[in-house]
Design a protein around this motif. Structure first.
Motif, PDB file in Angstrom:
ATOM      1  N   MET A 137       0.829  -1.193   0.000  1.00 16.03           N
ATOM      2  CA  MET A 137       0.000   0.000   0.000  1.00 16.03           C
ATOM      3  C   MET A 137       0.871   1.254   0.000  1.00 16.03           C
ATOM      4  O   MET A 137       0.521   2.253  -0.636  1.00 16.03           O
ATOM      5  CB  MET A 137      -0.914   0.029   1.237  1.00 16.03           C
ATOM      6  N   SER A 138       1.993   1.199   0.731  1.00 15.68           N
ATOM      7  CA  SER A 138       2.792   2.416   0.790  1.00 15.68           C
ATOM      8  C   SER A 138       3.616   2.618  -0.479  1.00 15.68           C
ATOM      9  O   SER A 138       4.125   3.708  -0.704  1.00 15.68           O
ATOM     10  CB  SER A 138       3.646   2.473   2.059  1.00 15.68           C
ATOM     11  N   VAL A 139       3.740   1.587  -1.313  1.00 17.65           N
ATOM     12  CA  VAL A 139       4.364   1.795  -2.627  1.00 17.65           C
ATOM     13  C   VAL A 139       3.310   2.281  -3.618  1.00 17.65           C
ATOM     14  O   VAL A 139       3.521   3.240  -4.349  1.00 17.65           O
ATOM     15  CB  VAL A 139       5.016   0.491  -3.150  1.00 17.65           C
ATOM     16  N   TYR A 140       2.140   1.615  -3.599  1.00 16.02           N
ATOM     17  CA  TYR A 140       1.143   1.898  -4.626  1.00 16.02           C
ATOM     18  C   TYR A 140       0.553   3.302  -4.496  1.00 16.02           C
ATOM     19  O   TYR A 140       0.530   4.063  -5.467  1.00 16.02           O
ATOM     20  CB  TYR A 140       0.037   0.843  -4.577  1.00 16.02           C
ATOM     21  N   GLY A 141       0.102   3.636  -3.283  1.00 17.06           N
ATOM     22  CA  GLY A 141      -0.534   4.943  -3.078  1.00 17.06           C
ATOM     23  C   GLY A 141       0.366   6.089  -3.523  1.00 17.06           C
ATOM     24  O   GLY A 141       0.041   6.835  -4.463  1.00 17.06           O
ATOM     25  N   PRO A 142       1.541   6.236  -2.879  1.00 18.25           N
ATOM     26  CA  PRO A 142       2.443   7.311  -3.302  1.00 18.25           C
ATOM     27  C   PRO A 142       2.896   7.162  -4.751  1.00 18.25           C
ATOM     28  O   PRO A 142       3.170   8.166  -5.418  1.00 18.25           O
ATOM     29  CB  PRO A 142       3.633   7.159  -2.346  1.00 18.25           C
ATOM     30  N   GLY A 143       2.949   5.917  -5.243  1.00 19.15           N
ATOM     31  CA  GLY A 143       3.351   5.691  -6.641  1.00 19.15           C
ATOM     32  C   GLY A 143       2.352   6.320  -7.600  1.00 19.15           C
ATOM     33  O   GLY A 143       2.719   7.040  -8.538  1.00 19.15           O
ATOM     34  N   ILE A 144       1.081   6.045  -7.374  1.00 20.76           N
ATOM     35  CA  ILE A 144       0.032   6.611  -8.216  1.00 20.76           C
ATOM     36  C   ILE A 144       0.064   8.141  -8.126  1.00 20.76           C
ATOM     37  O   ILE A 144      -0.043   8.863  -9.122  1.00 20.76           O
ATOM     38  CB  ILE A 144      -1.363   6.100  -7.755  1.00 20.76           C
ATOM     39  N   ASP A 145       0.251   8.585  -6.889  1.00 21.69           N
ATOM     40  CA  ASP A 145       0.350  10.008  -6.623  1.00 21.69           C
ATOM     41  C   ASP A 145       1.499  10.616  -7.446  1.00 21.69           C
ATOM     42  O   ASP A 145       1.345  11.660  -8.092  1.00 21.69           O
ATOM     43  CB  ASP A 145       0.640  10.153  -5.128  1.00 21.69           C
ATOM     44  N   PHE A 146       2.611   9.931  -7.452  1.00 19.63           N
ATOM     45  CA  PHE A 146       3.781  10.413  -8.188  1.00 19.63           C
ATOM     46  C   PHE A 146       3.484  10.466  -9.688  1.00 19.63           C
ATOM     47  O   PHE A 146       3.839  11.422 -10.373  1.00 19.63           O
ATOM     48  CB  PHE A 146       4.986   9.506  -7.910  1.00 19.63           C
ATOM     49  N   LEU A 147       2.797   9.430 -10.182  1.00 17.39           N
ATOM     50  CA  LEU A 147       2.450   9.415 -11.603  1.00 17.39           C
ATOM     51  C   LEU A 147       1.580  10.617 -11.948  1.00 17.39           C
ATOM     52  O   LEU A 147       1.738  11.238 -13.010  1.00 17.39           O
ATOM     53  CB  LEU A 147       1.715   8.124 -11.964  1.00 17.39           C
ATOM     54  N   GLY A 148       0.669  10.957 -11.040  1.00 16.34           N
ATOM     55  CA  GLY A 148      -0.184  12.129 -11.259  1.00 16.34           C
ATOM     56  C   GLY A 148       0.657  13.393 -11.349  1.00 16.34           C
ATOM     57  O   GLY A 148       0.453  14.239 -12.236  1.00 16.34           O
ATOM     58  N   GLN A 149       1.621  13.515 -10.442  1.00 19.02           N
ATOM     59  CA  GLN A 149       2.497  14.682 -10.454  1.00 19.02           C
ATOM     60  C   GLN A 149       3.339  14.712 -11.728  1.00 19.02           C
ATOM     61  O   GLN A 149       3.588  15.761 -12.312  1.00 19.02           O
ATOM     62  CB  GLN A 149       3.418  14.665  -9.226  1.00 19.02           C
ATOM     63  N   LEU A 150       3.751  13.508 -12.129  1.00 23.72           N
ATOM     64  CA  LEU A 150       4.556  13.405 -13.353  1.00 23.72           C
ATOM     65  C   LEU A 150       3.748  13.909 -14.546  1.00 23.72           C
ATOM     66  O   LEU A 150       4.265  14.639 -15.418  1.00 23.72           O
ATOM     67  CB  LEU A 150       4.948  11.943 -13.562  1.00 23.72           C
ATOM     68  N   ALA A 151       2.465  13.535 -14.564  1.00 18.42           N
ATOM     69  CA  ALA A 151       1.608  13.982 -15.658  1.00 18.42           C
ATOM     70  C   ALA A 151       1.491  15.510 -15.648  1.00 18.42           C
ATOM     71  O   ALA A 151       1.528  16.153 -16.715  1.00 18.42           O
ATOM     72  CB  ALA A 151       0.222  13.337 -15.526  1.00 18.42           C
ATOM     73  N   ILE A 152       1.404  16.090 -14.446  1.00 16.13           N
ATOM     74  CA  ILE A 152       1.315  17.558 -14.360  1.00 16.13           C
ATOM     75  C   ILE A 152       2.609  18.191 -14.871  1.00 16.13           C
ATOM     76  O   ILE A 152       2.601  19.171 -15.633  1.00 16.13           O
ATOM     77  CB  ILE A 152       1.020  17.988 -12.908  1.00 16.13           C
ATOM     78  N   ALA A 153       3.742  17.581 -14.480  1.00 19.28           N
ATOM     79  CA  ALA A 153       5.022  18.097 -14.956  1.00 19.28           C
ATOM     80  C   ALA A 153       5.104  18.029 -16.471  1.00 19.28           C
ATOM     81  O   ALA A 153       5.570  18.971 -17.139  1.00 19.28           O
ATOM     82  CB  ALA A 153       6.168  17.306 -14.323  1.00 19.28           C
TER      83      ALA A 153
END
Lengths: 615, 581
Positions: free
Chosen positions: A274-290
């Motif tokens: 869970m602690s990999v997936y949650g922040p991972g998805i979050d990171f992907l979202g940020q990556l998309a914004i970048a």
């Protein structure tokens, strides 16, 4: 919260000692026949709500369109209002935005209401449909199923379906629509930028797929480990006297700590995932914004796109990523609901083994002055499903008004004879007749009025004493109930209870002894005034003083009726006119007690040993 | 609640680390919209391509930091809370093992199980998610307020004002729905109990043709559930759209008011975009605040239930200066012992005095409820007498260490308990270091060896809940072997032969005749053949010893003794005897 001092309530005869945990877990969708039944059941359940669901679908579309319009309106406001400094245009955009928000609010309200209502009503329908069907099934089905499964069909399985309908289904549908809408709009707004943003999606899907597989395994491990914890704990609690008597506490503690640590390790695995997936998805979202910022920014500089479009993209990316984490949970409820539907569907596909014939007969009213009815077993054989023969070719006539005792070892077939006479089962071969009428051709209502059964354990239902006595004749007046209780000798102790006949049998003040409970079940039988009475080890669970109390009531009960008495104790069958000794599914001896005792019979031998123990 | 939070006291280091990581994440969350703003205002509007790249990379870099910190934070708080849960469960288990039998008789094991599982999980979830979350959201709100006010006070004021009704709707929704959930769970319980009752009483329902009653009752219960749940539907149908509307309203305000601010030069376009970013970062988690508060309530209730057990003092424990019991010779004396079960109206034992000589076998005979089993429970100190004393070799058993006493007393209960383990482990339950030879000898003595060897894996066959199922008689013989293996000085057999067949009974009795030599034996029995082994018989009635003598003596002179023994003989048994002969 206070401890619940109530120990497990008494079980009725039908209950089988079985853990409530279901053991028939099967992967849903593994059996094509079940899969078809499941689909059929699902569409049957939802059919009455077709109209409402259609309205709901329109509302979902409306809400999705409104939500999708928000970023577009923001884009228009920025590009045509803010940037060229047109406050009038800006205000128009804001006004339209407010309208969109209002539309979304209205549509979502409708969709939520309909989805909720349909979920509630259809799961109610499903439960009642299942329950009505179950009630029509014969006793052997209940005995085969074990009570734990019957309970989970009507409770947890229905709830699994409900969970899916009530929340998951709506969220799933509206989010899927939203995803598609966002995809389309991104392409329309700026195809190149859309392509760049969507580059994240395959990574996202892959990550989700890996996560789903891993987490299924991890959560299965957690379930297994917590089950071990529960088993160890439950065993220690039920065996606490043995644990303490053998001073086993230290070893037990060490074992428990070990299992507890295994559970910890399994849980840590899920925490890790869970602690990999949650922040991972979050990171992907940020990556998309970048990506939007860089590629979009460069395109703004090139004049290929506007700042407003850039802003809209950022908003869409957020709309896209926010619900993702919730969605990954829904797969589980879908699986659970499918499994529940399959189990329910397979119960609905089961047919009663004692079906009611169309145009069934009714027994003629009893002739005056003739008590009871003649029972005839004509060459009856019986086997449970595909099992061994339990009864072989039994030929037996019990005269009207006669009391017959069945004697024999456990498993000899005594209770099976009783169950055939009560038509809990139908014979595999031969026929059982009542005054010449084949039981299979009689209407159930007529049969139930003619035959009453008193089983070993006096089962009392939640409710008052009155309701319990009137179980077989719910319309009986208080006077009739009192007369029945009086006849079997129950009136005195009932009137001594705090609320007399209105005493709730489950309240603490009304703790009835085994003998008293059995007297109530006798009163229940007496009130129905049956022609045939079956006492299936009705006194076996009682100690001697209670049995003596009951013997008197029994004599009352048997007057002018045909009776079959199955008893453990020879003292309980003294009032029998004839005795049948059952052995290996056959009647090996039949005669009056005096006849059987006068020659060298099995019954005489039993009787001698019994007398010897009294000395 | 304070005690639940107090559980964290021993886990300070990881919790402080979680706090530090949260602060880092907080700064990152606040800085991404700021970077977006600068990217638009500074780079894009000035057509500076290299700056665009730089800001993009900065967002990626800072998001990476955020990802790593989030991972560490979640993992740390998750692992710590699982640790707390595990430790607490171990403590609970140890405590439960130490509580007396009388405690366990009062509590349904399901209740205790729920405390050790779902209640602990509720506490864990609260500590793992809610505590961290609520702290984080609080700090985030302050952070967002600071940066937005610094950027544009007017816009900040208007938008933050919208956050307040949002939070109120979210919290009130959860409050309302929790209330509905409580009633909904009750209604679900009602449905379950109707189903359970009908399943248990199915014979009566069928016998009297009252299926309609079962259908009507479930219909009532289900309709009750339906109407409670419809309240939840109503709540959801308002709150969920309302929350969505307010968060969209924030965007509308940012566009309208912020747009005007840009037109008037008080805000940049980048600032406008950044505002939505900041407000989203607070609104998305605010949706869950209500749930987290509800988690807190559940954890407090669960904590109460767990501590209720942990606070129960064991009533049967060693006294301060308990000495080990010396090797027992076997003289047992009851000195005017009285005992009443808690909550019972009549005493179980009244003023019982008796002395049993070392090596003597005595039988306790009486109707159910006469007090036989209470005598048996006093010997290993499952209960202590209310009045009077119990002496073994002249020593009051309350003055010696429990393990040293129980280690020398072997008990076989009327309901044999097997654990999920092999046959061998079940026999060696009290003496795990016993060797194979001793185990087999104990099994032979208990008449169990023959059937054990016939099992699929002999002594290694797994039995219990998930293993091979044994008959009542087989289970009782294993329980007997278990007691014999401990070489007890005092043997208490609480009706151990009630569910073995006549042939096995004879076999075990023959073995018992030799086994009881050299040890004091208490036999609680119903069958004449078992009782006849005893040197002396005590006849109990209503908690008193009403007659003492030999079996044959009592049988000849005491009518109530004859009645008690004869009552237990049943036809099934006789029939079984016939089949054998």
């Amino acid at each position: 919260m206070s401890p619940n001092p109530r120990k497990k309530p008494g079980r009725g005869l039908g209950a089988v000692d079985e853990p409530a945990v279901d053991v028939d877990e099967v992967e849903p969708g593994s059996d094509p026949a079940l899969r078809a039944l499941r689909k059929q059941l699902l569409s049957d359940t939802l059919r009455p709500y077709r109209g409402r669901l259609a309205v709901g679908a329109v509302a979902v579309v409306g809400s999705t369109l409104a939500v999708l319009s928000v970023p577009v309106l923001v884009k228009l406001g920025i590009d045509h209002g803010v940037t060229p400094r047109h406050s009038g245009t800006l205000m128009k955009c804001v006004a339209v935005l407010l309208v969109a928000i209002a539309v979304d609010f209205g549509c979502q309200r409708i969709a939520q209401r309909i989805a909720g209502e349909v979920a509630e009503r259809s799961s109610y329908d499903l439960r009642m449909r299942l329950w009505r069907h179950m009630q029509g099934l014969s006793l052997d089905w209940f005995e085969r199923q074990k009570s734990g499964r019957v309970i989970s069909r009507a409770t947890s399985d229905v709830e699994a379906v409900y969970e899916l309908f009530s929340q998951a289904a709506l969220t799933l549908v509206s989010n899927l629509m939203l995803f598609v809408g966002i995809g389309v709009l991104l392409v329309v707004l700026d195809p190149l930028l859309a392509l760049v943003v969507m580059a994240v999606i395959p990574v996202l899907l892959l990550a989700t797929w890996v996560f789903k597989r891993r987490s299924e395994r991890a959560y299965r491990a957690v379930r297994e480990k917590i089950a071990l914890v529960i088993i160890h704990l439950a065993e220690t609690l039920t065996g606490i006297r043995v644990v303490q008597a053998f001073t086993r506490e230290p070893i037990n503690q060490a074992q428990f700590d070990d299992i507890n640590d295994q559970n910890l390790a399994a849980n840590n695995q899920t925490v890790l995932l869970m602690s990999v997936y949650g922040p991972g998805i979050d990171f992907l979202g940020q990556l998309a914004i970048a990506l939007v910022l860089v590629v979009g920014g460069l395109r703004v500089i090139d004049g290929a796109t506007s700042v407003g479009t850039l802003t809209a993209f950022i908003l869409y990316v957020r709309q896209f990523f926010d619900p993702l984490q919730e969605l990954s949970q829904f797969y589980n409820s879908l699986q659970a609901a499918n499994a529940g539907l399959e189990k329910i569907a397979s119960v609905l596909a089961t047919e009663s083994s004692v079906p009611e014939r169309a145009g069934a007969d009714h027994l003629p009213p009893p002739e005056p002055g003739r008590g009871g009815a003649e029972i005839h077993l004509a060459r009856v054989s019986f086997r449970y499903r595909a099992g061994e023969l339990v009864l072989r070719d039994v030929e037996l006539t019990i005269g009207a008004g006669e009391t017959l005792a069945l004697v024999g070892a456990t498993g000899a077939g005594k209770s099976t004879i009783a169950k055939l006479v009560a038509r809990f089962y139908d014979p595999s071969d031969g026929a059982v007749t009542l005054d010449g009428h084949d039981l299979r051709l009689l209407a159930p209502s007529s049969l139930r009025k003619a035959i009453a059964v008193v089983p070993q354990e006096a089962f009392l239902f939640a409710g008052t004493i009155h309701e319990n006595v009137a179980m077989g004749r719910p319309d009986a007046t208080r006077a009739e109930v009192e007369a029945a209780a009086w006849a079997v000798g129950a009136h005195a102790f009932v009137t001594a209870l705090p609320d007399g006949y209105d005493t709730d049998v489950n309240t603490r003040g009304a703790r009835l002894s085994g003998g008293q409970r059995q007297l109530i079940s006798f009163a229940r039988a007496w009130l129905v005034d049956p022609r045939v009475l079956i006492l299936d080890e009705a006194t076996s669970a009682l100690d001697l003083p209670s049995e003596r109390l009951i013997q008197r009531a029994l004599r009352q009960l048997l007057v002018d009726r045909t009776a079959i008495v199955i008893a453990h104790r020879l003292s309980s069958i003294e009032m029998a006119d004839r005795v049948a000794v059952v052995e290996g599914g056959r009647i090996v001896e039949l005669g009056s007690q005096a006849e059987l005792l006068s020659t060298d019979t099995r019954f005489a031998a039993l009787h001698r040993r019994w007398e010897a123990t009294l000395a | 609640m304070r005690r639940v939070l107090g559980l964290c006291r021993d886990y300070r280091a990881p919790l402080i680390m979680t706090g530090v990581l949260s602060v880092v994440v907080l700064f990152v969350v606040l800085s991404v919209p700021l970077l977006t703003k600068n990217a638009i205002d500074d780079a894009i509007r000035h057509h500076d391509t290299s700056k665009v790249w730089r800001y993009g990379l900065a967002v990626v870099g800072i998001s990476l930091i955020r990802g790593v910190c989030n991972f560490l934070r979640r993992n740390l708080s998750g692992v710590t809370s699982v640790r707390i849960e595990t430790d607490l469960r171990g403590r609970l288990f140890a405590h439960l093992q130490g509580l007396p039998v009388s405690f366990h008789e009062q509590w349904e094991s399901g209740q205790l199980l729920a405390r050790a599982t779902s209640d602990l999980t509720a506490i864990r979830n609260f500590l793992a998610y809610a505590v961290v979350f609520l702290g984080f959201v609080g700090a985030l709100f302050v952070g967002v307020a600071v940066v937005t006010i610094a950027t544009d006070p007017l816009l900040a004021g208007v938008t933050l004002a919208l956050v307040v009704p949002f939070a109120m709707v979210a919290v009130r929704f959860v409050h309302g729905i929790e209330n509905v959930f409580v009633r909904s769970r009750e209604a679900v319980g009602e449905v379950a109990s109707v189903v359970e009752e009908s399943a248990a009483g199915v014979r009566i329902l069928k016998a009297f043709g009252r299926e309609d009653r079962a259908i009507r009752r479930l219909d009532e219960a289900s309709a009750g559930l339906l109407s409670v749940n419809m309240e939840a539907v109503e709540l959801r149908a308002f709150s969920i759209p309302a929350l969505a509307a307010i968060s969209n309203l924030v965007i509308a305000v940012v566009l309208g008011v912020g747009g005007l601010e840009v037109i008037h030069g008080r805000l940049t376009v980048g600032g406008l975009v950044a505002f939505t970013g900041w407000l989203y970062s607070i609104i998305v988690p605010l949706r869950y605040v209500g749930w987290m508060l509800a988690m807190g309530q559940q954890a407090a209730a669960s904590g109460h239930r767990v501590f209720e057990i942990l606070d129960t003092q064991p009533t049967i424990a060693d006294i301060a200066d308990a000495r080990p019991m010396p090797p027992i010779q076997g003289e047992v004396t009851f000195e005017r012992v009285s005992f009443t079960y808690p909550g019972a109206s009549a005493p179980a034992l009244v003023d019982v005095s008796l002395t049993v000589q070392p090596g003597e076998t005595v039988a306790l005979v009486g109707m159910s409820g006469s007090g036989k089993s209470t005598v048996a429970a006093l010997l290993p100190r499952f209960i202590d007498p209310d009045e009077g004393r119990l002496l073994v070799d002249g020593i009051d058993i309350r003055t010696v260490a429990l393990p040293s006493l129980r280690g020398q007393i072997g008990v076989v209960f009327d309901e044999p308990v097997l654990f999920s383990a092999t046959v061998r482990e079940n026999i060696a339950f009290g003496t795990p270091d016993a060797d194979e030879d001793e185990i087999v000898r104990a099994a032979v003595a208990a008449g169990a060896d023959t059937f054990i060897r016939a099992l699929p894996d002999g002594y290694q066959t797994r039995v219990g809940e998930q293993g091979f199922s044994l008959s009542g008689g087989q289970r009782q013989r294993l329980a007997l072997a278990r007691a014999l293996l401990c070489r007890p000085r005092i043997l208490v057999l609480d009706d151990p032969l009630s569910s073995v067949d006549v042939r096995t009974e004879a076999e075990i009795e023959a073995n018992l005749r030799t086994l009881r030599h050299g040890r004091t034996t208490f036999l609680i029995a119903h069958r004449a053949s078992t009782v006849s082994m005893a040197d002396r018989v005590f006849l109990l009635e209503d908690g008193r010893v009403i007659a003492t003598g030999t079996h044959s003596g009592l049988l000849a002179t005491n009518p109530s003794y004859r009645r008690v023994l004869a009552a237990e003989l049943e036809l099934d048994e006789l029939a079984a005897v016939e089949e054998i002969s």
